[in-house]
Design an enzyme around this catalytic site. Structure first.
Site, PDB file in Angstrom:
ATOM      1  N   GLU B  62       0.844  -1.297  -0.043  1.00  0.00           N
ATOM      2  CA  GLU B  62      -0.076   0.010   0.116  1.00  0.00           C
ATOM      3  C   GLU B  62       0.989   1.544   0.153  1.00  0.00           C
ATOM      4  OE1 GLU B  62      -0.264  -2.476   2.120  1.00  0.00           O
ATOM      5  OE2 GLU B  62      -2.111  -3.405   1.732  1.00  0.00           O
ATOM      6  N   HIS B 113     -14.546  -1.041   3.754  1.00  0.00           N
ATOM      7  CA  HIS B 113     -14.364  -1.991   4.974  1.00  0.00           C
ATOM      8  C   HIS B 113     -14.201  -1.251   6.230  1.00  0.00           C
ATOM      9  CE1 HIS B 113     -14.712  -5.051   2.034  1.00  0.00           C
ATOM     10  NE2 HIS B 113     -14.451  -6.083   2.762  1.00  0.00           N
TER      11      HIS B 113
END
Lengths: 305, 318
Positions: B62, B113
């Protein structure tokens, strides 16, 4: 823009000389002159504010001079963030901002006099480079280490998407490679075949707490990068002729499906004898006597700011 | 009015994102979707199938994805990074801070999420600090839409401005109740119900529960003004001030820590303009845990009944 004749040192748009002329003595002398002036700028800037990072800046001077005054196609007068059709450069080890600022100003990105504002209140020449103050020539903030290669990958990918055949250059410290994000970016670049990236590692073997081998040894950096899918070159970063030659070879190797890395051996503090061979001058400024000593070793070739 | 909002269907907000970015990518070739091995979870499948040249797989990395996105803007692209909210924020905070926010890059950080309603995966994945982290970054817009339809519109609104933004949505199927043709403007709160006794300001999944709470309170003749504060930053100060001047108390509801969340932003506006009693329906300085979404909201004091109690308490403190 590509194809405009080169006017080394006196033009605003720089484009590389044809292969074959890179050993031209006059050109090499001109680059050496610029490098001497840039080294003067570095020690004067850091002395002027009693703050900054002279060691790595001096070590990378020849590289950045060769890059901006010989290797890259770039437009200093009309800087655009997008840099469409131009080669672009990202400085990942942002703490060597003195050399970056000096080279940018000497190349015509902003007035040379502005170097006197380095690290002072309201300056565009922040301690670490930033886009935040609108300084021409800077396309990303750097300082927190290990982020530049990722940015360069994105920039290179965008160039490919835009059918822009120009090249993305980067510079990284060797100690900086201890940051894990670099290795994510190395994988990414190889996976996506970003063969328009040329990344140079300032291999001076020093970091703040000592030698890189003592602090956190990285083993064979060249072999590691090769294992990650990069084509590697080596060069002596303090030999202008070698820098120009290897940058030319690296450039010729672009477009072959692999990103390109250059392990550049340098001497921290190169050009100022008492700053060489130690990590001591990583982040401290010379006093008045030391400044005089340093300037005595560096010719004023283009006029001090 | 409360009766105007009925459940059209139940859909996950992340699917609203998936539809939104698909349409954006169709309209604008510079829109690029990046993902860190979560393309399915972020509903990018249709975009990937039809426009593979506008999709970039970054692998489970990421930090690099954030930097790649920053670099792509330099070539004129509009990158949308996609991953779970935890990995989109806390894992890569310094990359966002330096390469995106401080560098002023036009990156849209899209996070699914978020919050407790992630459910069974538990606390490692239930980020409850992301709104706070992101709203603290200078120049960062923070948008938390309330349902499927709104998430789709919020996604499309990401290209209506130049600059970095954080778009937060979620995993579970949830009541979809706002109209497809609603007016959605970043920074402009939606007044969902007019009331006089208390102001109830919510974001994300908590907006539906706030409407449910207001309906229950109406049965007891308590009139609650419900505001959907889908944009936490820049926050709609005028909407807050106008309402609390009328009701003189406020309750905030969010799927986030009390520290650093929507409630804190509302309190700042109130304190500087019209201080009133405020109650916070939020997670109280704790991590989450595994469980079903509604069970978790109940346990952590984020259920409809918690909102009802908070409104009564705020009114009692006037």
């Amino acid at each position: 823009m590509v194809g405009i004749p080169s006017h080394l040192g006196d033009g605003i748009f720089f484009s590389p000389l044809p292969l074959g002329s890179i050993y031209n003595t006059t050109i090499m002398e001109k680059l050496q002159e610029i490098a001497s002036q840039v080294r003067r700028d570095i020690v004067r800037m850091v002395h002027g504010v009693q703050s900054g990072h002279p060691g790595g800046s001096l070590g990378c001077t020849d590289f950045l001079v060769a890059l901006y005054f010989e290797t890259m196609n770039h437009n200093a007068e009309n800087f655009t963030m997008e840099g469409h059709g131009e080669d672009v450069f990202y400085l990942s080890n942002g703490h060597i901002s003195p050399v970056f600022y000096s080279v940018l100003s000497r190349a015509g990105y902003f007035p040379i006099d502005e170097l006197s504002t380095f690290r002072k209140l309201n300056t565009r020449l922040q301690g670490h480079p930033t886009t935040h103050e609108g300084l021409p020539g800077v396309r990303i903030a750097s300082g927190s280490l290990g982020q530049g290669l990722s940015v360069a990958c994105g920039s290179a990918m965008a160039k490919k998407m835009n059918d822009d055949a120009s090249i993305v250059y980067t510079l990284h410290g060797d100690g900086e490679l201890q940051e894990g994000q670099n290795w994510e970016a190395l994988m990414f670049a190889a996976h996506h075949k970003l063969d328009n990236v040329i990344s140079t590692i300032d291999f001076n073997g020093q970091q703040i707490d000592g030698s890189t081998d003592d602090v956190m040894s990285m083993g064979d950096i060249k072999a590691k990068w090769e294992t990650f899918g990069w084509q590697m070159f080596e060069m002596n970063g303090n030999d202008m002729a070698d820098v120009v030659k290897v940058l030319g070879e690296a450039k010729a190797a672009t477009g072959n499906g692999k990103p390109i890395g250059i392990l550049m051996k340098t001497e921290m503090g190169a050009g100022v004898d008492f700053m060489e061979g130690t990590h001591k001058w990583h982040g401290i400024a010379p006093n008045d006597d030391q400044l005089a000593d340093a300037l005595g070793q560096l010719s004023e070739t283009l006029g001090d700011y | 009015m409360l009766e105007d909002y009925k459940v059209i269907n139940e859909k996950d907000t992340r699917s609203g994102f998936g539809e939104g970015i698909y349409e954006l990518a169709k309209e604008n070739k510079n829109v690029i979707a990046l993902t860190a091995d979560l393309s399915g979870s972020l509903k990018l499948n249709k975009l990937m199938d039809e426009m593979p040249e506008q999709y970039v797989q970054c692998g489970i990395a990421e930090a690099n994805m954030m930097g790649v996105a920053a670099g792509m803007t330099i070539g004129g692209k509009i990158p949308f990074t996609t991953t779970f909210a935890n990995f989109a924020t806390s894992r890569v905070y310094d990359q966002i801070r330096q390469s995106i926010a401080y560098s002023g890059k036009n990156v849209k950080i899209c996070a699914s999420h978020a919050g407790l309603t992630l459910g069974e995966d538990g606390a490692t994945h239930q980020v409850l600090e992301d709104i706070g982290m992101m709203k603290m970054l200078p120049g960062m817009r923070v948008v938390v839409p309330c349902d499927f339809n709104q998430t789709k519109l919020a996604t499309k609104a990401m290209v209506s401005f130049e600059g970095p933004a954080y778009l937060r949505f979620g995993r579970p199927k949830w009541p979809n109740f706002t109209p497809e043709d609603q007016t959605f403007e970043i920074g402009k709160a939606q007044l969902m119900n007019e009331g006089t006794d208390a102001t109830l300001i919510a974001c994300g999944h908590m907006v539906w529960l706030s409407l449910e709470a207001a309906r229950e309170l109406a049965k007891e003749n308590i009139s609650v003004e419900v505001i959907n504060m889908h944009t936490i930053k820049p926050i709609d100060e005028e909407a807050i001030i106008t309402s609390i001047k009328k009701t003189n108390c406020v309750v905030t509801a969010e799927e986030h820590q009390m520290n650093g969340g929507l409630g804190e932003s509302v309190a700042q506006v109130a304190q500087r303009n019209h201080p009133v009693a405020q109650e916070f329906v939020a997670v109280q300085d704790s991590f989450g845990e595994s469980g079903k979404p509604l069970e978790l909201l109940e346990k952590y004091g984020l259920s409809t009944s918690s909102i009802v109690a908070a409104v009564k308490k705020a009114i009692s403190r006037k």
